[in-house]
Design an enzyme around this catalytic site. Structure first.
Site, mmCIF file in Angstrom:
data_model
loop_
_atom_site.group_PDB
_atom_site.id
_atom_site.type_symbol
_atom_site.label_atom_id
_atom_site.label_comp_id
_atom_site.label_asym_id
_atom_site.label_seq_id
_atom_site.Cartn_x
_atom_site.Cartn_y
_atom_site.Cartn_z
ATOM 1 N N ASP A 143 -73.245 -13.814 -119.642
ATOM 2 C CA ASP A 143 -72.134 -13.972 -120.567
ATOM 3 C C ASP A 143 -70.958 -14.481 -119.731
ATOM 4 O O ASP A 143 -70.950 -14.369 -118.499
ATOM 5 C CB ASP A 143 -71.795 -12.652 -121.280
ATOM 6 C CG ASP A 143 -70.974 -12.920 -122.555
ATOM 7 O OD1 ASP A 143 -70.425 -14.043 -122.693
ATOM 8 O OD2 ASP A 143 -70.866 -12.021 -123.404
ATOM 9 N N TRP A 144 -69.989 -15.043 -120.429
ATOM 10 C CA TRP A 144 -68.924 -15.771 -119.719
ATOM 11 C C TRP A 144 -68.059 -14.833 -118.873
ATOM 12 O O TRP A 144 -67.244 -14.075 -119.384
ATOM 13 C CB TRP A 144 -68.093 -16.542 -120.744
ATOM 14 C CG TRP A 144 -68.557 -17.967 -120.925
ATOM 15 C CD1 TRP A 144 -67.757 -19.083 -120.870
ATOM 16 C CD2 TRP A 144 -69.882 -18.455 -121.172
ATOM 17 N NE1 TRP A 144 -68.516 -20.224 -121.047
ATOM 18 C CE2 TRP A 144 -69.814 -19.862 -121.232
ATOM 19 C CE3 TRP A 144 -71.125 -17.850 -121.303
ATOM 20 C CZ2 TRP A 144 -70.933 -20.669 -121.439
ATOM 21 C CZ3 TRP A 144 -72.254 -18.650 -121.508
ATOM 22 C CH2 TRP A 144 -72.142 -20.029 -121.571
#
Ligand code: BGC
Length: 747
Positions: free
Chosen positions: A228-229
């Site tokens: 995930d970012w």
């Protein structure tokens, strides 16, 4: 075999490929012929931004169809429709040059307060797995990769970047992992996105057990794992655990750390090669799938979004057939509420799409009926507007034949990034409803919200309540279609609607303290909880009314081989009403007696059926062994004995059931020197042996029987070896001898 480009790359180039070039792209390695790839949100619309922009939906993006959100698509219970939506998403992604679409989000709704529940499919792992797989199949049919997210146990927004989900293995295996497992097995997603949070103390991005042992070794995942970012803390530790691509870019920091780790001998270069091979191999696979494609038809996608939103609309109540409104006969329809003219159809955060167009419910209602339709806002989205707006709306309702109130949650109440604090509609909206109900006999409420609400007051005051969720850009049109009977309310609840927040499964354990959240309700999530504690609910999982009636009969369960836990279930469904309609037939399995506590019943099959008035269809459900199993210390296990197959229209509207007996050998695998008397007795062969031993012990001592009654209760939690030991015998040696004497391979 490693990818051929790897041989042409230096260590520096390979390390560079393992983190992004910027927010949305992987790096190109020109000398090796490796091109840059584009990843973009997701899940229910393509949110293509330029590389300089944010990842939280704050800035704009290219126009794309905003399809119904996950909460709405989950309520369709229709894998074929979701596959169609997925294919349209893939088609748009491809047109915009996107290689990987960041969705679907299939996290289980543990608490209705989770701020991102609008993106997720529901509270049941079987349901989310079937629909998640359909979504991935659809997207990928267009040669665009999907990214299954967020893996794993990411069920809240509070402290999502560092909270540790403290969850036991059985709960993970039975509730939080199966939707991922099924989607991986059935649809082979290009990528899986690891979540931000920790799972039992280890960041998901560094969780070897999750990313390698479970995802790859057990489930056979062959794509690549993307973070995930901003979920990566230590790129080398993540790589070693099984992460392949870190997003977004960290500039030169992560590549340099990886190169240094290889050069110092801390990291084997083969681990780098493996990740590079997975990334390049996955993209090759999708390039090969990209044949010629038909022209992009944005109008057709809008029409699909409208159809899907009607299929997601859940008719919660409908007293005296208040809905559908007659399309031609009758007096004025008062359309009240800000949501009728300023729709709320998607949530905030990374999934926020720039829609190609937006249907306004008021306009769409006017288009569908010649009856007079008048509008009063009644309130404003931000709660300003005061009594004057409400008074005007009540006066309008007093003159109307029917009042349709468009109510919902304001945008600032639900989004990625934070959780809700309560389950209530704004008080001003409830007051308005009460005042309207006092002056008008036919009051219908249409709701726009992403997460479940406590709707007691709404159901009390309105004759009909239609839950539209955050239904995408065409939700206004779909609401008009359902209100006027052009479309069926096709949705069924994919999450229980509670009466009060205090009744919900995770109430005492959500959202945990600063860095830790205990999944104390264990496997009792959603209807599993309400059934276990016998709690009333506003509306059960699976509930939703139709404009027609359905009956179920001729339930029949075939067991081809009682020693192999599989069954085929047949049932006939008939539309007994006077108009065509759709329903969702649901199959639940219960295991009334088991050595571990089990939910009262669990969803193991469903089918959405559309039938003309008077029409019947015979449905067939195949139950595989997982339908009967639970997660035990020894893995998946189904125990011999009685199971009940229930068939119905919701988890609490069971229309027929059949008991079946399965004579399963699976529990043979479970006996060890530490097994308890209870476990021995549950074992077909071991049980006979231990009955004999208990009988003999009681006879020798001349005392009360140990094989039944209080005597048995006293010893049943002891291991057999301990019992021998208490009688002055060498327990371990004796039990080992008994185990060796059981049929070879049967232990
Ligand atoms: C979200 C992901 C999303 C990513 C990229 C993160 O904050 O959790 O769901 O795909 O951002 O925008």
């Amino acid at each position: 075999m490693l990818h051929p480009a790897i041989a042409r790359m230096t260590l520096e180039q390979k390390a560079a490929l393992l983190s992004g070039a910027d927010l949305w792209h992987t790096r190109a390695i020109d000398d090796a012929g490796v091109v840059s790839r584009t990843l973009s949100d997701g899940p229910h619309g393509v949110r293509l931004q330029d590389a300089s922009q944010d990842h939280l939906g704050i800035y704009g993006s290219a126009p794309a169809t905003a399809f119904p959100t996950g909460a709405a698509l989950g309520s369709t219970w229709d894998p074929d429709l979701i596959e169609e939506v997925g294919a349209a998403l893939g088609r748009e992604a491809r047109d915009l040059g996107v290689d990987v679409l960041l969705g679907p989000g299939i996290n289980i709704k543990r608490s209705p307060l989770c701020g991102r529940n609008f993106e997720y499919l529901g509270e049941d792992p079987f349901h989310a797995g079937v629909l998640g797989a359909a979504w991935v199949r659809g997207v990928q049919s267009r040669g665009v990769g999907a990214s299954l997210k967020h893996f794993a146990a990411n069920n809240q927004e509070t402290e999502r970047l560092r909270v540790s989900a403290e969850v036991d293995e059985r709960t993970l295996r039975e509730i939080y992992l199966p939707a991922f497992e099924r989607t991986v097995a059935e649809a082979a997603p290009a990528t899986v996105m690891c979540s931000y949070n920790k799972v039992n103390g280890t960041f998901a991005s560094e969780h070897r057990w999750l990313l390698s042992e479970v995802l790859r070794d057990e489930w056979g995942f062959e794509g690549y794992v993307v973070s995930d970012w901003g979920a990566v803390h230590d790129p080398v530790a993540s790589l070693r655990a099984g992460l392949d691509l870190e997003m977004p870019s960290t500039g030169e920091a992560s590549p340099a750390a990886i190169v240094a780790a290889v050069e110092s001998g801390e990291l084997d270069e083969a681990v780098v090669d493996r990740a590079v091979a997975r990334i390049l191999g996955t993209h090759d696979r999708f390039d090969a799938l990209r044949g010629a494609t038909d022209a992009l038809d944005i109008d057709a996608h809008h029409a699909l979004a409208r159809r899907a939103a009607a299929e997601a609309a859940v008719l919660l109540s409908n007293r005296d057939g208040a809905l559908p409104l007659h399309p031609t006969d009758g007096g004025m329809i008062a359309v009240i509420g800000a949501f009728a003219t300023e729709p709320r159809f998607q949530g905030g955060g990374s999934s926020h799409v720039n829609p190609t167009r937006v249907d306004v419910a008021l306009d769409e209602i006017r288009r569908l009926t010649p009856r007079p339709v008048e509008h009063a806002p009644g309130f404003t989205h931000d709660g300003t507007g005061g009594d004057e707006l409400a008074t005007h709306a009540v006066a309008l309702a007093a003159r109307a034949d029917a009042a349709v109130l468009f109510l919902g949650l304001p945008e600032e109440d639900e989004s990625e990034g934070f959780d809700r604090a309560h389950l209530n509609l704004p008080a001003a909206q409830l007051d308005l409803l009460e005042r309207v109900a006092a002056v008008c006999e036919r009051v219908v409420v249409v709701l726009s919200n992403g997460g479940a609400l406590a709707l007691g007051g709404v159901v009390e005051h309105a004759e009909a309540v239609l839950e539209m969720w955050l239904g995408g850009q065409a939700a206004g049109g779909a609401a008009a279609d359902v209100l006027l009977g052009v479309a069926e309310p096709g949705g069924r609840l994919a999450e229980t609607l509670p009466l009060r927040l205090e009744d919900t499964p995770a109430f005492l354990n959500f959202p945990g303290d600063r860095d830790r959240v205990l999944y104390g309700e264990r496997i009792y999530v959603g209807y599993r909880w309400y059934d276990a504690v016998d709690r009333d609910v506003l509306a059960p999982f699976g509930h939703g009314l139709s404009y027609t009636d359905f009956e179920l009969d001729e339930l029949d369960v075939e067991i081809p081989d009682p020693t192999g836990p599989c069954a085929t279930v047949h049932v006939r469904v008939t539309n007994t009403g006077e108009r065509a309609g759709a329903t969702v037939v649901q199959l639940y399995v219960s295991d009334p007696v088991a050595t571990l506590d089990r939910p009262a019943s669990e969803l193991k099959g469903f089918a959405k059926v559309k039938l003309a008035a008077g029409e019947s269809e015979r449905l067939t459900f195949e139950l595989d062994e997982r339908a009967f199993q639970f997660w035990s210390r020894h893995g998946w296990l189904a125990e011999a004995g009685e199971f009940v197959v229930r068939i119905g229209m919701s988890s609490r509207d069971i229309r027929a059931e059949r008991s079946i007996a399965l004579d399963l050998p699976a529990s043979l695998a479970s006996l060890t020197v530490d097994s308890t008397i209870t476990e021995w007795l549950a074992h077909p062969q071991g049980g006979v042996v231990v009955q004999g031993i208990l009988g003999a012990m009681a006879a020798n001592s001349g005392g009360a029987g140990l094989s039944e009654g209080p005597g048995l209760r006293m010893v049943e939690q002891l291991s057999l070896s301990r019992l021998f030991q208490l009688a002055g015998r060498d327990g371990k040696a004796e039990v080992e001898r008994i185990l060796a004497g059981l049929t070879v391979g049967a232990r």
